[in-house]
Structure formats: structure tokens, C-alpha cells
Design a protein around this motif. Structure first.
Motif, PDB file in Angstrom:
ATOM      1  N   ALA A   1       0.829  -1.203   0.000  1.00 24.30           N
ATOM      2  CA  ALA A   1       0.000   0.000   0.000  1.00 24.30           C
ATOM      3  C   ALA A   1       0.868   1.259   0.000  1.00 24.30           C
ATOM      4  N   ILE A   2       1.979   1.215   0.740  1.00 31.73           N
ATOM      5  CA  ILE A   2       2.902   2.356   0.788  1.00 31.73           C
ATOM      6  C   ILE A   2       3.337   2.742  -0.628  1.00 31.73           C
ATOM      7  N   LEU A   3       3.655   1.734  -1.428  1.00 30.12           N
ATOM      8  CA  LEU A   3       4.175   1.977  -2.769  1.00 30.12           C
ATOM      9  C   LEU A   3       3.099   2.463  -3.731  1.00 30.12           C
ATOM     10  N   LEU A   4       1.859   2.004  -3.533  1.00 29.25           N
ATOM     11  CA  LEU A   4       0.815   2.267  -4.516  1.00 29.25           C
ATOM     12  C   LEU A   4      -0.114   3.421  -4.163  1.00 29.25           C
ATOM     13  N   VAL A   5      -0.177   3.808  -2.900  1.00 30.54           N
ATOM     14  CA  VAL A   5      -1.098   4.875  -2.506  1.00 30.54           C
ATOM     15  C   VAL A   5      -0.854   6.178  -3.273  1.00 30.54           C
ATOM     16  N   PRO A   6       0.393   6.657  -3.427  1.00 28.40           N
ATOM     17  CA  PRO A   6       0.580   7.896  -4.200  1.00 28.40           C
ATOM     18  C   PRO A   6       0.105   7.787  -5.645  1.00 28.40           C
ATOM     19  N   ILE A   7       0.297   6.603  -6.251  1.00 29.99           N
ATOM     20  CA  ILE A   7      -0.179   6.394  -7.621  1.00 29.99           C
ATOM     21  C   ILE A   7      -1.704   6.464  -7.655  1.00 29.99           C
ATOM     22  N   ALA A   8      -2.345   5.820  -6.675  1.00 31.34           N
ATOM     23  CA  ALA A   8      -3.810   5.857  -6.593  1.00 31.34           C
ATOM     24  C   ALA A   8      -4.293   7.292  -6.385  1.00 31.34           C
ATOM     25  N   GLY A   9      -3.562   8.057  -5.587  1.00 24.44           N
ATOM     26  CA  GLY A   9      -3.938   9.448  -5.357  1.00 24.44           C
ATOM     27  C   GLY A   9      -3.890  10.262  -6.631  1.00 24.44           C
ATOM     28  N   TYR A  10      -2.824  10.100  -7.413  1.00 24.44           N
ATOM     29  CA  TYR A  10      -2.709  10.831  -8.686  1.00 24.44           C
ATOM     30  C   TYR A  10      -3.834  10.423  -9.640  1.00 24.44           C
ATOM     31  N   LEU A  11      -4.087   9.117  -9.738  1.00 22.02           N
ATOM     32  CA  LEU A  11      -5.135   8.639 -10.641  1.00 22.02           C
ATOM     33  C   LEU A  11      -6.504   9.157 -10.215  1.00 22.02           C
ATOM     34  N   SER A  12      -6.720   9.288  -8.893  1.00 26.50           N
ATOM     35  CA  SER A  12      -8.012   9.816  -8.422  1.00 26.50           C
ATOM     36  C   SER A  12      -8.153  11.296  -8.756  1.00 26.50           C
ATOM     37  N   ASP A  13      -7.048  12.033  -8.729  1.00 32.83           N
ATOM     38  CA  ASP A  13      -7.086  13.434  -9.148  1.00 32.83           C
ATOM     39  C   ASP A  13      -7.377  13.539 -10.644  1.00 32.83           C
ATOM     40  N   LYS A  14      -6.883  12.589 -11.407  1.00 33.99           N
ATOM     41  CA  LYS A  14      -7.001  12.645 -12.874  1.00 33.99           C
ATOM     42  C   LYS A  14      -8.338  12.094 -13.373  1.00 33.99           C
ATOM     43  N   TYR A  15      -8.780  10.953 -12.828  1.00 30.61           N
ATOM     44  CA  TYR A  15      -9.950  10.269 -13.371  1.00 30.61           C
ATOM     45  C   TYR A  15     -11.178  10.314 -12.469  1.00 30.61           C
ATOM     46  N   GLY A  16     -11.009  10.758 -11.228  1.00 28.64           N
ATOM     47  CA  GLY A  16     -12.135  10.789 -10.299  1.00 28.64           C
ATOM     48  C   GLY A  16     -11.948   9.804  -9.162  1.00 28.64           C
ATOM     49  N   ARG A  17     -12.518  10.151  -8.002  1.00 31.18           N
ATOM     50  CA  ARG A  17     -12.312   9.333  -6.796  1.00 31.18           C
ATOM     51  C   ARG A  17     -13.012   7.968  -6.906  1.00 31.18           C
ATOM     52  N   LYS A  18     -14.282   7.953  -7.318  1.00 30.38           N
ATOM     53  CA  LYS A  18     -15.023   6.686  -7.378  1.00 30.38           C
ATOM     54  C   LYS A  18     -14.412   5.721  -8.392  1.00 30.38           C
ATOM     55  N   MET A  19     -13.842   6.263  -9.462  1.00 26.35           N
ATOM     56  CA  MET A  19     -13.223   5.420 -10.486  1.00 26.35           C
ATOM     57  C   MET A  19     -12.046   4.619  -9.921  1.00 26.35           C
ATOM     58  N   ILE A  20     -11.464   5.081  -8.838  1.00 30.29           N
ATOM     59  CA  ILE A  20     -10.355   4.364  -8.195  1.00 30.29           C
ATOM     60  C   ILE A  20     -10.861   3.522  -7.027  1.00 30.29           C
ATOM     61  N   ILE A  21     -11.802   4.073  -6.260  1.00 33.22           N
ATOM     62  CA  ILE A  21     -12.293   3.370  -5.066  1.00 33.22           C
ATOM     63  C   ILE A  21     -12.981   2.054  -5.433  1.00 33.22           C
ATOM     64  N   ILE A  22     -13.820   2.058  -6.468  1.00 39.50           N
ATOM     65  CA  ILE A  22     -14.632   0.872  -6.789  1.00 39.50           C
ATOM     66  C   ILE A  22     -13.772  -0.338  -7.177  1.00 39.50           C
ATOM     67  N   PRO A  23     -12.859  -0.226  -8.145  1.00 41.73           N
ATOM     68  CA  PRO A  23     -12.020  -1.410  -8.443  1.00 41.73           C
ATOM     69  C   PRO A  23     -11.116  -1.796  -7.283  1.00 41.73           C
ATOM     70  N   SER A  24     -10.730  -0.816  -6.470  1.00 42.50           N
ATOM     71  CA  SER A  24      -9.863  -1.114  -5.321  1.00 42.50           C
ATOM     72  C   SER A  24     -10.583  -1.999  -4.308  1.00 42.50           C
ATOM     73  N   LEU A  25     -11.857  -1.722  -4.064  1.00 36.69           N
ATOM     74  CA  LEU A  25     -12.635  -2.561  -3.147  1.00 36.69           C
ATOM     75  C   LEU A  25     -12.761  -3.991  -3.687  1.00 36.69           C
ATOM     76  N   ILE A  26     -12.910  -4.111  -5.008  1.00 41.69           N
ATOM     77  CA  ILE A  26     -12.998  -5.449  -5.624  1.00 41.69           C
ATOM     78  C   ILE A  26     -11.686  -6.211  -5.434  1.00 41.69           C
ATOM     79  N   ILE A  27     -10.566  -5.538  -5.681  1.00 43.57           N
ATOM     80  CA  ILE A  27      -9.250  -6.181  -5.542  1.00 43.57           C
ATOM     81  C   ILE A  27      -9.007  -6.606  -4.092  1.00 43.57           C
ATOM     82  N   ALA A  28      -9.366  -5.734  -3.137  1.00 43.73           N
ATOM     83  CA  ALA A  28      -9.192  -6.077  -1.712  1.00 43.73           C
ATOM     84  C   ALA A  28     -10.005  -7.307  -1.348  1.00 43.73           C
TER      85      ALA A  28
END
Length: 412
Positions: free
Chosen positions: A54-81
């Protein structure tokens, strides 16, 4: 805020479930160690590997959420978890011996990937939903309370499920993730973006500028978030080991004892979130008070090893951490403009995961050096956080360079 209660309820389910998915394992780590025939240090890696990825990927997820939207990152992340939890839970059905440990570890790694794009993205989304600073602070207090309530519930639920079959807590994770996923899909209405996302080069230049201007207090808040999680997961690992090995407490009873300091943390987070409003000076001094409480309690445990005294001090320590977390969340969320909020708060989330990953293995090693050494060392770490907050975070000088200053938001 009234018309956004449903959104907040759905978003609050994410930290609750992500916390349960990790902290439920704390009370059953000794049991897993026995079942899989692995050492205390090896079993602590089930917590650490989740946090490290998570340490390594959280900043990437943050950038992608700024670029594509928060829900677009949260939804697949919940599926992966959820998939990661299912793999860990099913490991013993398809393998035996040491292979089970490594499959569980792989599942935990996948779960960590999902966690990177879930809870850390909730903080900037809450900031996006409100224009009033006081509503942001209060809402962040609710989110942090949900996170800490998950910590209260997790040792009880983990022990209860583990008493049935040791791997059932892993199997609970996909069920919980599915519940949160449905809530987010149907209840969260993400605010429309007023600005186009910046190209990566321009975005990185802007982030660099933010750290040049605000690095003094941002680095301090990052370090404080890391230290708080290190203290919390470290002492929980210690208490879980001691309750079972020295005092014979197992199962739900052990879970209830572990929940006591966490309940203090939960209540402190809730009331702090309500109290601080948009007062940045109060955020700082609440944080200082909470860290002083935690530092004093940890030094106190170093002198006395009586279990009742230890638990009483951990209640004070938990309450102190509960005061610090919503104050830090509010400072960092309200001090950054919306277009960068996902990235900056996700780096903060990464630092918290670093604390989670370091707590159990470092405490496992320090326990071999003795009770006094263990608690003097971690109390010293807590003292470092006090000094950082006092010296580096200066909301009193909002107009000065590096002060925690309200950043102008785009017009609505």
C-alpha cells in the motif's frame, strides 16, 4: 451536510471495512503462528506485507483519483481487496504445509493493493464534497471515527471468527468489501470536476511547488501520521502476545481486552472531530495534547509491568492518538487545493501505512530486549512526534512561508 448523510455513511464504511480487514488479524496472529508453524516475526509479516504494498501504490492511486475521479479508483480497489481476502481465506483448502503461509501472504499483498486505492482516497473525496471548512473537519472526524470504530470492533470480531476456524477472518473480508462496494456505487455522488486534470509533467511541477512552499509542515504531518500508526499497531501486537502468553487470555475475552484502548481512541477521535471546526490553531494544540498523553503513558508502562497498569496507560495512549488523527487529517486536507488533494493526502496515507507495517515487526524484535527497553524506545518515538508538531507546524503564521494556510479553491 444533511443532504450528504448518505454519501458520508457509504464513505465511512470504507475505513471501517479496510480496518477490519487488517486489524481483525491482530488477536489471531498467535493462533495463525501455531496453525502454520511459523515464527512470531514471520506471522507479523501478514500485517507488514499488506502495508508495504500500500505504501508503494497509494501515491499512484492518489494521482489517478485526481485525474480520473475518486469513485473510479475506489470501486475497483474494493474489488481487488475482496479478492485478496478470498485468496488468503481459501489457501488452506488447496495447499498444505508452508505453501499455505505463502498463499496467504500473496493474498494479503493483493489485499494491500486494494487498500491503497480505497481508504486514502476517501479523505480527499470528503474534502471535495464540502466548501465549508467546519463541515470538512466534522466530516473527517466521522471518517476517522469510523476508522477507529473498526479498530475497536476488529479484535472482538477477529477473535470470535477465529474461534470458529482460524481462517474465517480472511473469508469475512470479501463479504465486507462487497457491502461497502454496493454502498459506494449507489449512495456516493461525487462532485463534478470543475477543472480538467493537468498533464503529468505540469502536475508533477505543481506538486513540487507545493512541497517547496509547504514542505515544512507537510513533512511533519506525514511523520506524525506514520508515528501514530506505528505506536498503535506496535502496542496492539505487544498486548495481544502478552495477554495470551502470560495471562492465558484467548478468543473473545482477549478481543474484548484489546478493544478497551481502541474504544478510547474511537471516542476521542469523534469528539475531537466535532470540536476543532476550522480552527487550525486548535488542530495543532489538540495534536500536541494527544501526543503528550501518549508519550507520558508509554513512558509510564516502561516502569511498571502490571497488566492492569499497562491497560490503563494504553487507554490514555489510545485516547491521545484519537485526538491527534482527526486534527492531522483536517490540517492536511484543508491546507491543499482540490486539484492536488488526492495526491498529497495519499502520500499522507502512505506514511500511515509505513507506521502500520513497522509496528508489529519492530515491537516483536524489541520485546526480546526487555519490557523497559521496548516502551522507552517507542515512548521516545512518540516524543519525536511532539517535537515535530511543536516546531514544524505553525498555523499561527498562516501568512508566512510554510504556514498551514487555507489555499484558495476554484470558484463554484
Amino acid at each position: 451536510m444533511d443532504n450528504k448523510k448518505g454519501d458520508l455513511f457509504a464513505l465511512a464504511s470504507i475505513p471501517l471495512i479496510m480496518t477490519l480487514g487488517n486489524s481483525m488479524l491482530i488477536p489471531i496472529l498467535p493462533q495463525i503462528s501455531r496453525e502454520l508453524h511459523v515464527s512470531s516475526l514471520e506471522v507479523s509479516m501478514l500485517i507488514t506485507v499488506y502495508a508495504v504494498v500500500a505504501i508503494l501504490l497509494v501515491p499512484i492511486a492518489g494521482y489517478l483519483s485526481d485525474k480520473y475521479g475518486r469513485k473510479m479508483i475506489i470501486i475497483p480497489s474494493l474489488i481487488i481487496a475482496g479478492v485478496g481476502g478470498a485468496i488468503s481465506g481459501a489457501a488452506s483448502w488447496f495447499a498444505d504445509g508452508t505453501a499455505v503461509y505463502w498463499i496467504i501472504l500473496a493474498g494479503r499483498l493483493l489485499q494491500g493493493i486494494g487498500a491503497a486505492g480505497a481508504f486514502p482516497i476517501v479523505l480527499p473525496l470528503v474534502g471535495d464534497m464540502f466548501d465549508d471548512d467546519e463541515e470538512v473537519s466534522h466530516s473527517l472526524g466521522i471518517i476517522e471515527t469510523s476508522n477507529t470504530f473498526g479498530k475497536v470492533l476488529s479484535p472482538i470480531l477477529g477473535a470470535l471468527l477465529g474461534a470458529w476456524i482460524w481462517y474465517v477472518p480472511f473469508l469475512a473480508i470479501p463479504v465486507l468489501c462487497l457491502a461497502s462496494l454496493l454502498l459506494v456505487i449507489f449512495m456516493v455522488k461525487e462532485p463534478k470536476r470543475k477543472e480538467e486534470a493537468k498533464p503529468l509533467r505540469e502536475f508533477m511541477s505543481t506538486v513540487k511547488k507545493v512541497f517547496q512552499e509547504k514542505g515544512r509542515w507537510l513533512y511533519a504531518i506525514f511523520a506524525i501520521g506514520c508515528i501514530c500508526m506505528f505506536l498503535l499497531f506496535g502496542v496492539l501486537f505487544y498486548l495481544s502476545e502478552q495477554l495470551e502468553s502470560k495471562h492465558g487470555l484467548e478468543g473473545v475475552l482477549k478481543g474484548l481486552v484489546l478493544a478497551i484502548p481502541l474504544a478510547a481512541l474511537c471516542l476521542a477521535a469523534y469528539f475531537t472531530g466535532k470540536k476543532i471546526g476550522n480552527n487550525k490553531k486548535m488542530m495543532k494544540w489538540c495534536g500536541v495534547a494527544g501526543l503528550v498523553m501518549s508519550t507520558g503513558a508509554l513512558f509510564g508502562i516502561g516502569f511498571f509491568n502490571n497488566i492492569y497498569f499497562v491497560i490503563a496507560c494504553l487507554i490514555v495512549c489510545g485516547a491521545g492518538i484519537g485526538i491527534v488523527l482527526p486534527s492531522s487529517d483536517a490540517l492536511i486536507t484543508e491546507g491543499i487545493e482540490k486539484s492536488l488533494r488526492g495526491t498529497i493526502t495519499s502520500i499522507y496515507g502512505s506514511m500511515r501505512f509505513i507506521g502500520v507495517s513497522l509496528g508489529p515487526p519492530i515491537v516483536s524484535l524489541l520485546m526480546k530486549a526487555g519490557h523497559m527497553t521496548l516502551f522507552f524506545v517507542i515512548a521516545g518515538v512518540s516524543l519525536v512526534a511532539v517535537i515535530l508538531l511543536l516546531i514544524m507546524v505553525k498555523p499561527e503564521s498562516d501568512e508566512g512561508k510554510g504556514g498551514v494556510k487555507k489555499v484558495a479553491r476554484p470558484a463554484h
